[in-house]
Scaffold this motif. Structure first.
Motif, mmCIF file in Angstrom:
data_model
loop_
_atom_site.group_PDB
_atom_site.id
_atom_site.type_symbol
_atom_site.label_atom_id
_atom_site.label_comp_id
_atom_site.label_asym_id
_atom_site.label_seq_id
_atom_site.Cartn_x
_atom_site.Cartn_y
_atom_site.Cartn_z
ATOM 1 N N ARG A 70 0.856 -1.171 -0.070
ATOM 2 C CA ARG A 70 0.175 0.048 -0.099
ATOM 3 C C ARG A 70 0.768 1.258 0.083
ATOM 4 O O ARG A 70 0.523 2.337 -0.627
ATOM 5 C CB ARG A 70 -0.935 0.145 1.288
ATOM 6 N N LEU A 71 2.011 1.404 0.647
ATOM 7 C CA LEU A 71 2.940 2.176 0.909
ATOM 8 C C LEU A 71 3.521 2.477 -0.666
ATOM 9 O O LEU A 71 3.905 3.825 -1.143
ATOM 10 C CB LEU A 71 3.890 2.181 1.802
ATOM 11 N N ASP A 72 3.767 1.436 -1.322
ATOM 12 C CA ASP A 72 4.212 1.382 -2.895
ATOM 13 C C ASP A 72 3.265 2.087 -3.935
ATOM 14 O O ASP A 72 3.686 2.195 -4.907
ATOM 15 C CB ASP A 72 4.851 0.263 -3.125
ATOM 16 N N GLY A 73 1.940 2.147 -3.323
ATOM 17 C CA GLY A 73 0.968 3.028 -4.184
ATOM 18 C C GLY A 73 0.058 1.847 -4.768
ATOM 19 O O GLY A 73 -0.690 2.192 -5.608
ATOM 20 N N CYS A 74 -0.006 0.726 -4.190
ATOM 21 C CA CYS A 74 -0.959 -0.224 -4.747
ATOM 22 C C CYS A 74 -2.251 -0.009 -4.285
ATOM 23 O O CYS A 74 -2.383 0.292 -2.911
ATOM 24 C CB CYS A 74 -0.537 -1.788 -4.483
ATOM 25 N N GLY A 75 -3.337 -0.246 -4.973
ATOM 26 C CA GLY A 75 -4.692 -0.194 -4.272
ATOM 27 C C GLY A 75 -4.873 -1.460 -3.929
ATOM 28 O O GLY A 75 -4.337 -2.411 -3.844
ATOM 29 N N GLU A 76 -6.374 -1.612 -3.327
ATOM 30 C CA GLU A 76 -6.698 -2.717 -2.785
ATOM 31 C C GLU A 76 -6.832 -4.049 -3.862
ATOM 32 O O GLU A 76 -6.438 -5.198 -3.624
ATOM 33 C CB GLU A 76 -8.008 -2.734 -2.343
#
Length: 96
Positions: A70-76
Motif C-alpha cells: 500500500r505504501l508503494d502505491g498499490c490499491g486494494e
C-alpha cells in the motif's frame, strides 16, 4: 459481526450433503444450469471448507507485506492480484 456470520457459515459444515442436495438442485434448475458443468462447479466454489481454508491462509499473510504494498502505491485490487493471490497459489492448489 463478521465473526458471528463466519461462525454461522462454519456451522453449516455440520449439515449433511443430503440435506442440501435438493435445494441445490432446485437452485441450479432455476438458473438453467441442469446438465451443464457449471452446475457442478458453482456449488463447490462456495463450499464451506474451501472458504474456511482460504480465510486461514489469507490471515497468515503478514500485515507488513500488505502495508508495504500500500505504501508503494498499490490499491486494494492490486494488493489482491499481485500479493495475496500469488501467495495463495499453494493453498488454492491444495483445495483441488
Amino acid at each position: 459481526m463478521v465473526q458471528v456470520l463466519f461462525a454461522l457459515y462454519l456451522l453449516s459444515m455440520l449439515m449433511s450433503f443430503l440435506v442440501t442436495m435438493v435445494p441445490t438442485f432446485l437452485l441450479m434448475q432455476k438458473l438453467g444450469l441442469v446438465g451443464k458443468f457449471a452446475a457442478v462447479i458453482l456449488p463447490k466454489t462456495f463450499a464451506v471448507f474451501g472458504v474456511f481454508f482460504l480465510k486461514q491462509a489469507i490471515s497468515a499473510v503478514p500485515d507488513s507485506i500488505l502495508e508495504a504494498a500500500r505504501l508503494d502505491g498499490c490499491g486494494e485490487w492490486q494488493v489482491l492480484a499481485k500479493i495475496i493471490v500469488p501467495l495463495l497459489k499453494p493453498s488454492i492448489a491444495a483445495l483441488r
